[in-house]
Design a protein around this motif. Sequence first.
Motif, PDB file in Angstrom:
ATOM      1  N   SER A   1      17.241  12.057 -12.733  1.00  0.00           N
ATOM      2  CA  SER A   1      16.468  11.492 -11.632  1.00  0.00           C
ATOM      3  C   SER A   1      17.435  11.194 -10.496  1.00  0.00           C
ATOM      4  N   LEU A   2      17.181  11.775  -9.315  1.00  0.00           N
ATOM      5  CA  LEU A   2      18.037  11.607  -8.149  1.00  0.00           C
ATOM      6  C   LEU A   2      17.204  10.992  -7.028  1.00  0.00           C
ATOM      7  N   SER A   3      17.677   9.882  -6.460  1.00  0.00           N
ATOM      8  CA  SER A   3      16.913   9.178  -5.436  1.00  0.00           C
ATOM      9  C   SER A   3      17.804   8.823  -4.260  1.00  0.00           C
ATOM     10  N   ALA A   4      17.199   8.779  -3.064  1.00  0.00           N
ATOM     11  CA  ALA A   4      17.909   8.374  -1.861  1.00  0.00           C
ATOM     12  C   ALA A   4      16.913   7.740  -0.908  1.00  0.00           C
ATOM     13  N   GLY A   5      17.309   6.609  -0.310  1.00  0.00           N
ATOM     14  CA  GLY A   5      16.429   5.957   0.655  1.00  0.00           C
ATOM     15  C   GLY A   5      16.483   4.452   0.552  1.00  0.00           C
ATOM     16  N   LEU A   6      15.377   3.814   0.929  1.00  0.00           N
ATOM     17  CA  LEU A   6      15.251   2.361   0.913  1.00  0.00           C
ATOM     18  C   LEU A   6      14.565   1.958  -0.389  1.00  0.00           C
ATOM     19  N   PHE A   7      15.298   1.269  -1.258  1.00  0.00           N
ATOM     20  CA  PHE A   7      14.776   0.908  -2.570  1.00  0.00           C
ATOM     21  C   PHE A   7      14.198  -0.513  -2.548  1.00  0.00           C
TER      22      PHE A   7
ATOM     23  N   VAL B   1       3.319   0.837   3.152  1.00  0.00           N
ATOM     24  CA  VAL B   1       3.341  -0.304   4.073  1.00  0.00           C
ATOM     25  C   VAL B   1       3.336  -1.577   3.238  1.00  0.00           C
ATOM     26  N   LEU B   2       4.166  -2.543   3.626  1.00  0.00           N
ATOM     27  CA  LEU B   2       4.247  -3.824   2.930  1.00  0.00           C
ATOM     28  C   LEU B   2       3.522  -4.886   3.736  1.00  0.00           C
TER      29      LEU B   2
ATOM     30  N   LEU C   1       0.878  -1.167   0.000  1.00  0.00           N
ATOM     31  CA  LEU C   1       0.000   0.000   0.000  1.00  0.00           C
ATOM     32  C   LEU C   1       0.912   1.211   0.000  1.00  0.00           C
ATOM     33  N   GLN C   2       0.960   1.929  -1.141  1.00  0.00           N
ATOM     34  CA  GLN C   2       1.944   2.986  -1.328  1.00  0.00           C
ATOM     35  C   GLN C   2       1.280   4.330  -1.588  1.00  0.00           C
TER      36      GLN C   2
ATOM     37  N   ALA D   1       7.157  -0.310   3.355  1.00  0.00           N
ATOM     38  CA  ALA D   1       7.463  -0.548   1.946  1.00  0.00           C
ATOM     39  C   ALA D   1       8.685   0.272   1.569  1.00  0.00           C
ATOM     40  N   PRO D   2       9.286   0.028   0.398  1.00  0.00           N
ATOM     41  CA  PRO D   2      10.394   0.885  -0.028  1.00  0.00           C
ATOM     42  C   PRO D   2      10.041   2.362   0.144  1.00  0.00           C
ATOM     43  N   THR D   3      10.921   3.076   0.820  1.00  0.00           N
ATOM     44  CA  THR D   3      10.671   4.483   1.182  1.00  0.00           C
ATOM     45  C   THR D   3      11.874   5.315   0.749  1.00  0.00           C
ATOM     46  N   PHE D   4      11.632   6.264  -0.135  1.00  0.00           N
ATOM     47  CA  PHE D   4      12.753   7.056  -0.643  1.00  0.00           C
ATOM     48  C   PHE D   4      12.232   8.363  -1.224  1.00  0.00           C
ATOM     49  N   VAL D   5      13.127   9.332  -1.308  1.00  0.00           N
ATOM     50  CA  VAL D   5      12.798  10.592  -1.965  1.00  0.00           C
ATOM     51  C   VAL D   5      13.352  10.547  -3.379  1.00  0.00           C
TER      52      VAL D   5
END
Length: 632
Positions: free
Chosen positions: A456-462, A421-422, A405-406, A439-443
Motif C-alpha cells: 500500500s503506497l500513499s501520498a497526501g494529507l493524512f 470536506v470536513l 463527507l468523503q 478532509a484528509p486528501t491523498f492518493v
Amino acid sequence: MKTGKKDILLLITAVCMLCTTTVWAQVNISGKPGLIYIPSADILKDGTFLAGYNFNPAGYAFKYNKTNSESIAYVHLAVLPRLEININLLNANGPIAFKRRGIGDRQLDVKYGVLLETAKRPSVAVILSAPFGADNSLITQALVATKHKALTKSIELAITAGIGSPYAIGRKGNTNNILADFQLLNKRDSAYRYLLGPFGGVNINFNRKGGVMAEWDSQHLNVGAYATLFKHLNLQAGLINGKQLTFGAAYTTNLLRTYSPIRNQQPKYEDGGETDDEPVTAYQQPLEGLSDYENLTIDSSGFRVSYEQRLYRNPFVGLIKLARSLTPKGVDEFVPLFQGVPVARYRLGETVETRLLSRKERANYAQTHPFDGRNYKFDFRLQPEFIAQFGFRERVVESKTNLLLQSQLFLSRGLVLNWGVLLPIVNHLDNQALNVRPAPTFVNQFLALNDRNFMSLSAGLFYNDQYGFNAQYRHGDVRKNWSFGVESSLTGFYFFPQNGFYYEKLQQLMLLADVAYRIPKRDITIKVSGGQYLDKDRGARLDLIRQMGNVEVGFFATQTRNGTTGGFNFAIPLGPGRIVQSQRVRLRTTEEFRWEYMYTRGYNIASRYRTGYQLDALLRQYHHSYFQNQYR
C-alpha cells in the motif's frame, strides 16, 4: 455534565446499536453479571457485549461517600469462552472540590470462569481488578460461585455466594509508566468498603423477562427488581440498606453471527492448480437485486463472478448476500476486489473453500478485465471523527468532533484519490478553528505483487494532521496463520487556519516492523511490532485482536522511550449504511468507525497517524478462518 463526557456516552451508545442476537443478562453496579452491588459467577456466552449506566446514591457512594451521588458508565465483553473484560468509569454528580476534579475512576476488571455450572455443582469465577489504576473505588478481588435451580417451568432461582479480599494492588499516581509506583491497598481504609469479606444473594427470575433480588454486599442488605424489554434492554432498580435508591439500564447483544451454508455441489480447489480466465461477459449495472455491488462481471462460463462492495465493513456479508442471489444461477466462485484488485477466490458449499491468485492469474485477470472507472458509483460516505484525551481539572475531557463527507475517485486499477470536506462540530482539544475545510486528501495505490505479497503506497494529507508519504508491505497468505510486514513513512505537520494552509517541513520519520500469528478457531491475532514512531520515540507494542462478526476489538500494551502504557481499540460498522442510491450516485454512512483509547496521555507514547487503512487490518478481513467461522 461536560461536553467531553457526553461525547463518551454517545460513543458507548453507538457501539450499543450493534444488535445481532438476542441475549439476556442482569448486571451489578459496575456492569458485571450480578445482582445490585455484588457480582455473580454466571458465565456469558462467547461474544456477548453489554453497555450501560448506573446511578449510585450519595449516602452509599464509593468515592464521594456522603457528599455526591455517582454515575457509573461501563462496557462488558465476553472476549473468549469463560473470559470477560469489564471497563467502567465512575464520576461524581454535581459540584465537587477543584482538586478532586478529573475524568473519574477508570477501571478495568477481568473475570475468568474457573468452573462451569453442572447439575451437581455451581459455576465458580474469579474477578480481579487490573492494578494499573490510581485511587480506584470499585476495586474487585473476589471469588464467587452461583447455582441455578428451576422452581417451575417459568421461575428460576439463582443463589450467589462469594468472598472479597480486603487487599488490592494499585498505583500511587498517574505517571508515564503504568508498570511502576505500585502499592498495597487496604480496603478498610476506604470510606466505603466495597466487597470486603463474605457476600451473597438470591435472584428469582420470571420467564427471563424480569425478577426480584436480595443481597448482602458485605456491608448492607439490599433489595431490588429488574425487567427485560425488547429482548435486549434491561432496566433495574434497588434499595440500598432500605434507605436510598439506585437504578440503571443496560443494553445487551451478541457480536458473533453465523450464516447458514449454501447447499450446492461444487468442485473443490486442488492445491497448486491454476485456471486461466476465460473471456468476460460484463453485466451492465444495475443488475436486478445487486445494485449495491460495483465493477461486477461474470465470466463467459457463468461460474465465476468478480465484484467490489463498499457498503459492508465485513466483506463476508457482501459475499454471502451475493452468493444467495447468484448461486441458483450457477455461479459458484467469488472473487472480491479491493480498489479493483482481486484479493483471493472463494467457493461456498458445505464449507468455505479459499484459493490464492498467482501472479499469472492476476495478469490474466488484468488482461481480460480492462479497468473502467465508470463501473464505480459516485459514492459519498459520512464519516464521524472523534478525538479525545483526558485533560486537566479545568476541562477533564478534551475532545474534538467532526463530520467528514468523503468520496473516492478511481484513477486506475488499485489507484484511488481519497477526498472530501470536513464539517467541524466541536473542538475542546486544540486551537484549530471551527472552519469548514478539506478532509484528509491523498492518493493510495493498492498492489498485489503475487498470491501472498501486498503493498500500500500513499501520498497526501493524512489523518491526525500529518502529510507526506507512507509505504506498507505485508507478506500474508489468507489461508495461513503467520504473517509479517513493514511500514515506513516521512511526514510533517499541517493544518488549515481560518484562511490559507500551514505546514511544516517533512521531518517525522517512522519505521515499523511486525510479525503476527493468528489463532483461527477464535479469529484472534497476536501481533508484536516495534521500531521508531513519531517524535523519534522508539519501542515496541503488543496487540491482541479479535474479530467478532462485524466488529473488531483489540487490547494493547506498549513500551517506548517515552513511557509504558496500554489501552484498547475497536472497529465497528455504522448504520444505517445506504441512505440514498441511484444507478450512478450513492450516499451512505461509513462502513467502518475505528477508535483507540490509550490510558496515559501527554507523553507522546508510540504516537502515529492514520491513513485510509492499515494493510494488516485489511487482509485479515479476507482470511479464510474469518469467513469459515461465520459460515456454519
